[in-house]
Write a protein that holds these residues in place. Sequence first.
Motif, PDB file in Angstrom:
ATOM      1  N   SER A 165     -42.475 -54.250 -18.916  1.00  0.00           N
ATOM      2  CA  SER A 165     -43.597 -53.535 -19.538  1.00  0.00           C
ATOM      3  C   SER A 165     -43.194 -52.904 -20.875  1.00  0.00           C
ATOM      4  O   SER A 165     -43.985 -52.874 -21.819  1.00  0.00           O
ATOM      5  CB  SER A 165     -44.122 -52.448 -18.586  1.00  0.00           C
ATOM      6  OG  SER A 165     -43.078 -51.544 -18.234  1.00  0.00           O
TER       7      SER A 165
ATOM      8  N   GLN B 217     -55.129 -60.159 -14.619  1.00  0.00           N
ATOM      9  CA  GLN B 217     -54.069 -60.293 -13.615  1.00  0.00           C
ATOM     10  C   GLN B 217     -53.272 -61.570 -13.828  1.00  0.00           C
ATOM     11  O   GLN B 217     -52.049 -61.595 -13.665  1.00  0.00           O
ATOM     12  CB  GLN B 217     -54.683 -60.290 -12.209  1.00  0.00           C
ATOM     13  CG  GLN B 217     -53.651 -60.129 -11.098  1.00  0.00           C
ATOM     14  CD  GLN B 217     -52.865 -58.829 -11.219  1.00  0.00           C
ATOM     15  OE1 GLN B 217     -53.428 -57.763 -11.436  1.00  0.00           O
ATOM     16  NE2 GLN B 217     -51.538 -58.929 -11.097  1.00  0.00           N
TER      17      GLN B 217
ATOM     18  N   LYS C 287     -44.768 -61.396 -15.691  1.00  0.00           N
ATOM     19  CA  LYS C 287     -43.843 -60.955 -14.639  1.00  0.00           C
ATOM     20  C   LYS C 287     -42.959 -62.108 -14.194  1.00  0.00           C
ATOM     21  O   LYS C 287     -41.738 -61.943 -14.015  1.00  0.00           O
ATOM     22  CB  LYS C 287     -44.644 -60.400 -13.451  1.00  0.00           C
ATOM     23  CG  LYS C 287     -43.770 -59.842 -12.336  1.00  0.00           C
ATOM     24  CD  LYS C 287     -44.623 -59.268 -11.213  1.00  0.00           C
ATOM     25  CE  LYS C 287     -43.742 -58.724 -10.087  1.00  0.00           C
ATOM     26  NZ  LYS C 287     -44.561 -58.164  -8.980  1.00  0.00           N
TER      27      LYS C 287
ATOM     28  N   LYS D 157     -54.272 -55.731 -20.073  1.00  0.00           N
ATOM     29  CA  LYS D 157     -54.234 -54.790 -18.954  1.00  0.00           C
ATOM     30  C   LYS D 157     -55.230 -55.183 -17.861  1.00  0.00           C
ATOM     31  O   LYS D 157     -55.026 -54.876 -16.684  1.00  0.00           O
ATOM     32  CB  LYS D 157     -54.549 -53.374 -19.443  1.00  0.00           C
ATOM     33  CG  LYS D 157     -53.505 -52.807 -20.398  1.00  0.00           C
ATOM     34  CD  LYS D 157     -53.956 -51.459 -20.956  1.00  0.00           C
ATOM     35  CE  LYS D 157     -52.969 -50.932 -21.981  1.00  0.00           C
ATOM     36  NZ  LYS D 157     -53.426 -49.657 -22.593  1.00  0.00           N
TER      37      LYS D 157
ATOM     38  N   LYS E 286     -50.792 -60.926 -16.594  1.00  0.00           N
ATOM     39  CA  LYS E 286     -49.732 -60.012 -16.139  1.00  0.00           C
ATOM     40  C   LYS E 286     -48.775 -60.716 -15.179  1.00  0.00           C
ATOM     41  O   LYS E 286     -47.559 -60.508 -15.234  1.00  0.00           O
ATOM     42  CB  LYS E 286     -50.358 -58.776 -15.478  1.00  0.00           C
ATOM     43  CG  LYS E 286     -51.016 -57.826 -16.465  1.00  0.00           C
ATOM     44  CD  LYS E 286     -51.414 -56.500 -15.848  1.00  0.00           C
ATOM     45  CE  LYS E 286     -52.585 -56.645 -14.888  1.00  0.00           C
ATOM     46  NZ  LYS E 286     -53.057 -55.324 -14.392  1.00  0.00           N
TER      47      LYS E 286
END
Length: 557
Positions: free
Chosen positions: A141, A128, A135, A125, A131
């Motif tokens: 998610s 970045q 993506k 979490k 994540k």
Amino acid sequence: MAISPETVEEVNRVANVYDVISDYLSLKRQGSVYVALCPFHNEKTPSFVVSPTKNIFKCFGCGISGNAIKFVMEYEKISYFDAVVKLAQKYNIPVKYLDSEKEKLNKGLYAITRMITEFYKENLKKSQICKDYLKNRGILSRTIEEFELGYSPEDSSLLQKYIQEKNISVEDLEKIGLITKTDNGFKDKFSGRLIFPIKDIKGNIIAFGGRALDSVRQPKYLNSPETVIYKKRNTLYGIYESLEHLKEKQSVVIVEGYMDLISLFQIGIKNVVATLGTAFTKNQANLLKKYIKEAVVMFDSDEAGKKAAIETAKILLSEGITVRYAYYKEAKDPDELSKQGLSKVKEIIDRSKDIIIFLLERLKSIQDSDIKTQLKNYQTIYNYITKIIAYIEDPSLRNSYIEIVAKYTGRAFANVESDIEKVRLLTKIERENLKYSEDENKDIKPKLSIKEKIVLKHILENPNFLQKYNFYDIITFSDTLGYYIQLINSGNTQIIQDLSQTLNQHNISTTEETVLQILEDFRQEWIKKQKSLDLSTLSEKNFTDVFNEIKTLKRRR
């Protein structure tokens, strides 16, 4: 985890064989017993008999017999442990367990892996870069949450601080294979990687996989080493998340990697497992065949993927699992293929073919202009076919495939059969080694009577006893003794040591004369049960013949 003897005794007492089997088969009353077509072999005339009063079943065609637990084990192809639990649930019997020292240790390590997983999830979490990576790979998610993906930070001091807060020792991290010791303490082996928690079939987190987020860090994928709770040959990634879908469809799609599985699962192909990037094993096939009848192998589309698919098919077919091969050119792997959508992936799965048929069609379609290359490719594929069929243990299934190969190739049945027998001879040792795969449920041991303990102790102290008297029919006379004798014959030194240690805790003395008398008692008791069932199905005119048979029946040599 072992089931308590009290639970097993209660299940044996309450679970009437008629009540249990009538859930599976259509039973027809015939005097004091019930008959049906045997579910364990093909027949047109019923030879499967159930006696509610004796609480046993027997097939006079194939010879299988036993109680309710034995029937459920054989019919559903599940372990002794699972059969007891299933029947306990049917009759609302509370299941009590006995934790061994090993199981207590495992529970402690599962608690550690759970806490480490939460640490990784929290750090995902905050990362970045991780994540963004997910993506860009199209991972949603909800999928991240379902598979509990995480991130191991580059800074190992964060993990050091976390384990201090949670009172986790460095020794515990070593036991789960997570760290490498350094001059400054330790370093997480997975630092800087996307983390895939690996779960067993019960949902326990037993290991981790890590994926590099750039091309600089090598290797691209890193897995936990084997530990006391993680044996990669016994594990399939995604088995816990996919289990209910496997049971529902009785079919599995097998892929190679974490992202292959997650991408397929995300678009709706949920009866999917992954091999953790290693060669498929006999143990993994044994794990799957409890829930499925058919496997679709969907590996990478390159040559390495095709060869791995053939090796996987060989093992699956040896376990009686039908194998279809999902061939595609539209992408390099299932992860990339999933980007084309569910309908495209389903189309490829639906058009997948029995792997032997697929290879035979490849034989017929070889179009190389160079005759030498053509012959070489033909022989390569033919060799693949013969090796796969050579691993099939069921003679009728093997012969069916031989007939198909003979038809496709124009070779005589006898010639194809000869080719396959040559391969069977060459691979005999390999096939025998595959037979003795480890069974996780062999820790679930049925309770021993004092007589059975005497027999087992004598066998352990006298290794030549079984060969001298050829007592393999003990498996028929006593399910419990048969269970332990099969463990002893497996040659697993750890199992033998554990059993010997358990028996030595009791003050048991044995002699060969005593053991022979006990075995004779078991045999006579078994005969009484079987013949009482025989007599209940006979007319009066046959009674005398059977009675005379009882008097002359001798032990098989």
